[in-house]
Design a protein around this motif. Structure first.
Motif, PDB file in Angstrom:
ATOM      1  N   VAL A  67     -14.582 -11.581 -40.549  1.00  0.00           N
ATOM      2  CA  VAL A  67     -15.951 -11.186 -40.886  1.00  0.00           C
ATOM      3  C   VAL A  67     -16.737 -10.877 -39.616  1.00  0.00           C
ATOM      4  O   VAL A  67     -17.521  -9.927 -39.570  1.00  0.00           O
ATOM      5  CB  VAL A  67     -16.661 -12.291 -41.708  1.00  0.00           C
ATOM      6  N   LYS A  68     -16.505 -11.668 -38.570  1.00  0.00           N
ATOM      7  CA  LYS A  68     -17.220 -11.414 -37.307  1.00  0.00           C
ATOM      8  C   LYS A  68     -16.849 -10.050 -36.733  1.00  0.00           C
ATOM      9  O   LYS A  68     -17.707  -9.333 -36.216  1.00  0.00           O
ATOM     10  CB  LYS A  68     -16.909 -12.530 -36.297  1.00  0.00           C
ATOM     11  N   GLU A  69     -15.572  -9.701 -36.822  1.00  0.00           N
ATOM     12  CA  GLU A  69     -15.182  -8.384 -36.318  1.00  0.00           C
ATOM     13  C   GLU A  69     -15.728  -7.275 -37.217  1.00  0.00           C
ATOM     14  O   GLU A  69     -16.093  -6.191 -36.736  1.00  0.00           O
ATOM     15  CB  GLU A  69     -13.655  -8.267 -36.195  1.00  0.00           C
ATOM     16  N   GLN A  70     -15.840  -7.531 -38.515  1.00  0.00           N
ATOM     17  CA  GLN A  70     -16.472  -6.563 -39.418  1.00  0.00           C
ATOM     18  C   GLN A  70     -17.943  -6.364 -39.039  1.00  0.00           C
ATOM     19  O   GLN A  70     -18.451  -5.240 -39.070  1.00  0.00           O
ATOM     20  CB  GLN A  70     -16.364  -7.041 -40.863  1.00  0.00           C
ATOM     21  N   ILE A  71     -18.612  -7.458 -38.659  1.00  0.00           N
ATOM     22  CA  ILE A  71     -20.010  -7.360 -38.209  1.00  0.00           C
ATOM     23  C   ILE A  71     -20.089  -6.501 -36.946  1.00  0.00           C
ATOM     24  O   ILE A  71     -20.933  -5.603 -36.835  1.00  0.00           O
ATOM     25  CB  ILE A  71     -20.592  -8.764 -37.942  1.00  0.00           C
ATOM     26  N   ALA A  72     -19.199  -6.769 -35.998  1.00  0.00           N
ATOM     27  CA  ALA A  72     -19.176  -5.983 -34.758  1.00  0.00           C
ATOM     28  C   ALA A  72     -18.934  -4.508 -35.064  1.00  0.00           C
ATOM     29  O   ALA A  72     -19.542  -3.619 -34.456  1.00  0.00           O
ATOM     30  CB  ALA A  72     -18.105  -6.520 -33.818  1.00  0.00           C
ATOM     31  N   GLY A  73     -18.071  -4.230 -36.046  1.00  0.00           N
ATOM     32  CA  GLY A  73     -17.808  -2.852 -36.444  1.00  0.00           C
ATOM     33  C   GLY A  73     -19.015  -2.195 -37.067  1.00  0.00           C
ATOM     34  O   GLY A  73     -19.343  -1.034 -36.762  1.00  0.00           O
ATOM     35  N   LEU A  74     -19.695  -2.918 -37.935  1.00  0.00           N
ATOM     36  CA  LEU A  74     -20.907  -2.383 -38.569  1.00  0.00           C
ATOM     37  C   LEU A  74     -21.974  -2.049 -37.537  1.00  0.00           C
ATOM     38  O   LEU A  74     -22.667  -1.030 -37.645  1.00  0.00           O
ATOM     39  CB  LEU A  74     -21.448  -3.400 -39.569  1.00  0.00           C
ATOM     40  N   ILE A 126     -20.538 -11.475 -30.881  1.00  0.00           N
ATOM     41  CA  ILE A 126     -20.560 -10.115 -31.433  1.00  0.00           C
ATOM     42  C   ILE A 126     -20.661  -9.088 -30.310  1.00  0.00           C
ATOM     43  O   ILE A 126     -20.059  -8.013 -30.364  1.00  0.00           O
ATOM     44  CB  ILE A 126     -21.731  -9.950 -32.418  1.00  0.00           C
ATOM     45  N   PHE A 127     -21.415  -9.413 -29.279  1.00  0.00           N
ATOM     46  CA  PHE A 127     -21.595  -8.496 -28.145  1.00  0.00           C
ATOM     47  C   PHE A 127     -20.315  -8.325 -27.319  1.00  0.00           C
ATOM     48  O   PHE A 127     -20.177  -7.344 -26.589  1.00  0.00           O
ATOM     49  CB  PHE A 127     -22.707  -9.003 -27.216  1.00  0.00           C
ATOM     50  N   ASP A 128     -19.400  -9.265 -27.419  1.00  0.00           N
ATOM     51  CA  ASP A 128     -18.189  -9.226 -26.608  1.00  0.00           C
ATOM     52  C   ASP A 128     -17.177  -8.263 -27.237  1.00  0.00           C
ATOM     53  O   ASP A 128     -16.193  -8.666 -27.865  1.00  0.00           O
ATOM     54  CB  ASP A 128     -17.595 -10.630 -26.491  1.00  0.00           C
ATOM     55  N   ILE A 129     -17.414  -6.957 -27.052  1.00  0.00           N
ATOM     56  CA  ILE A 129     -16.613  -5.925 -27.707  1.00  0.00           C
ATOM     57  C   ILE A 129     -15.128  -6.037 -27.352  1.00  0.00           C
ATOM     58  O   ILE A 129     -14.254  -5.769 -28.187  1.00  0.00           O
ATOM     59  CB  ILE A 129     -17.150  -4.520 -27.330  1.00  0.00           C
ATOM     60  N   ASP A 130     -14.827  -6.421 -26.117  1.00  0.00           N
ATOM     61  CA  ASP A 130     -13.431  -6.503 -25.682  1.00  0.00           C
ATOM     62  C   ASP A 130     -12.637  -7.553 -26.462  1.00  0.00           C
ATOM     63  O   ASP A 130     -11.408  -7.530 -26.464  1.00  0.00           O
ATOM     64  CB  ASP A 130     -13.350  -6.832 -24.186  1.00  0.00           C
ATOM     65  N   LYS A 131     -13.353  -8.441 -27.127  1.00  0.00           N
ATOM     66  CA  LYS A 131     -12.697  -9.506 -27.887  1.00  0.00           C
ATOM     67  C   LYS A 131     -12.025  -8.974 -29.153  1.00  0.00           C
ATOM     68  O   LYS A 131     -11.046  -9.545 -29.626  1.00  0.00           O
ATOM     69  CB  LYS A 131     -13.743 -10.568 -28.254  1.00  0.00           C
ATOM     70  N   TRP A 132     -12.550  -7.884 -29.674  1.00  0.00           N
ATOM     71  CA  TRP A 132     -12.125  -7.400 -30.986  1.00  0.00           C
ATOM     72  C   TRP A 132     -10.949  -6.442 -30.852  1.00  0.00           C
ATOM     73  O   TRP A 132     -11.089  -5.336 -30.346  1.00  0.00           O
ATOM     74  CB  TRP A 132     -13.292  -6.747 -31.716  1.00  0.00           C
ATOM     75  N   GLU A 133      -9.793  -6.850 -31.337  1.00  0.00           N
ATOM     76  CA  GLU A 133      -8.569  -6.073 -31.142  1.00  0.00           C
ATOM     77  C   GLU A 133      -8.490  -4.857 -32.055  1.00  0.00           C
ATOM     78  O   GLU A 133      -7.830  -3.874 -31.722  1.00  0.00           O
ATOM     79  CB  GLU A 133      -7.343  -6.970 -31.382  1.00  0.00           C
ATOM     80  N   ILE A 134      -9.136  -4.903 -33.212  1.00  0.00           N
ATOM     81  CA  ILE A 134      -9.051  -3.799 -34.161  1.00  0.00           C
ATOM     82  C   ILE A 134     -10.171  -2.778 -33.921  1.00  0.00           C
ATOM     83  O   ILE A 134      -9.933  -1.573 -33.961  1.00  0.00           O
ATOM     84  CB  ILE A 134      -9.125  -4.323 -35.613  1.00  0.00           C
TER      85      ILE A 134
END
Length: 324
Positions: A67-74, A126-134
């Protein structure tokens, strides 16, 4: 709440996402055109940053992202200025990343932090974009952002069939933290449509002409203090109306000329505009066994050839002759 998307179908999304979608920064994206300045020249290019942002969020969900990565995507495109990347042409930013420099400020100045706090989500995460692999990967890799704008733009503007898109989506797998396809055929298919978008369209005459023209208008309006940088966070049409309300003769003449029909051709001997865009080379990761990841250019001569042509075009840039 169930949310439907043209490409991905219907999904039940978490309540935090429902509330974030309703915020002003996300709703503003409904009036920010994905094609940027090109929309002013040809309104066929009418996709929005909102559709793309929802799409990235749902694609992350489809691929098993949290869900956190979905938030980052949104939220990833929430700081795009009016007409998307046009401000990068104004400031001649080759990486086309102005929106990234104001990303955190746009979010912190909105109601978004209070919603995240309500659901005990750390905004710094959420701000840490590099964290999100997808969500995001550097070129030439695949990521949800790159996949969605390619599929969405090619379907919306150039009619790429949905059955082909679905076949590609079904080929996507995550291996060792990388978004991959499970066949060379799908790698070739995506590479082909990606370059139709990133080379033929992004570096095509209509895109180069429209962005160059609007960038010159904005640069002049900033110099004359008709607008300021904060005004770029209006939506597209609000921003255009603000410049038109100035009644500055020079600016109005340039705006009017932007709406005139012109004939454009590529001509590297006799040209009015020369532009090199961001270098967008893709090398789709492939995993045939679900364990080992290989670059598709090593497996396919077709992809290696497409990459070579794309590199040559990117380095040469586009030369545009304008005929009024």
């Amino acid at each position: 709440m169930f949310l439907s998307d043209e490409l991905y179908g219907q999904y039940n999304i978490d309540q935090v996402l429902v509330e974030l979608i309703k915020t002003k920064p996300i709703q503003r994206l409904k009036k920010i055109h994905q094609a940027g300045a090109t929309f002013l020249v040809d309104q066929h290019f009418n996709g929005t940053r909102y559709g793309h942002s929802i799409g990235v969020m749902l694609l992350i969900k489809r691929l098993g992202g949290s869900v956190k990565e979905q938030i980052a995507g949104l939220l990833h495109d929430v700081s795009h200025t009016a007409f998307s990347h046009v401000i990068d042409f104004v400031f001649d930013l080759s990486e086309e990343n102005y929106h990234e420099t104001i990303f955190e400020k746009v979010i912190l100045d909105s109601e978004i932090p209070s919603i995240l706090e309500k659901y005990h989500i750390d905004i710094k995460e959420i701000f840490d974009i590099d964290k999100w692999e997808i969500l995001e990967k550097e070129l030439p890799k695949l990521c949800a952002d790159r996949i969605d704008y390619t599929l969405r733009d090619m379907h919306t503007y150039f009619g790429t069939p949905k059955n082909e898109i679905e076949a590609f989506l079904n080929s996507l797998i995550i291996v060792n933290g990388e978004v991959c396809v499970n066949s060379i055929e799908m790698a070739e298919w995506f590479t082909k449509i990606y370059y139709k978008l990133a080379i033929d369209y992004f570096l095509g005459p209509i895109s180069i002409y429209s962005y160059d023209s609007l960038a010159k208008i904005i640069k002049l309006a900033l110099q004359k203090e008709v607008i300021n940088l904060n005004d770029l966070l209006l939506d597209d049409m609000q921003f255009m109306k603000l410049m038109q309300k100035s009644n500055d003769k020079e600016i109005l003449e340039l705006i009017n000329s932007l709406y005139e029909k012109v004939e454009l051709e590529e001509n590297d001997q006799d040209y009015d505009i020369h532009r090199k865009g961001k270098r967008r080379i893709i090398d789709v990761p492939v995993s045939l066994d679900g364990k080992t990841v290989l670059q598709s250019s090593l497996l396919s001569d077709n992809i290696a050839k497409m990459n070579k042509i794309a590199i040559e075009k990117s380095e040469k840039g586009t030369f545009v002759k304008i005929k009024r």
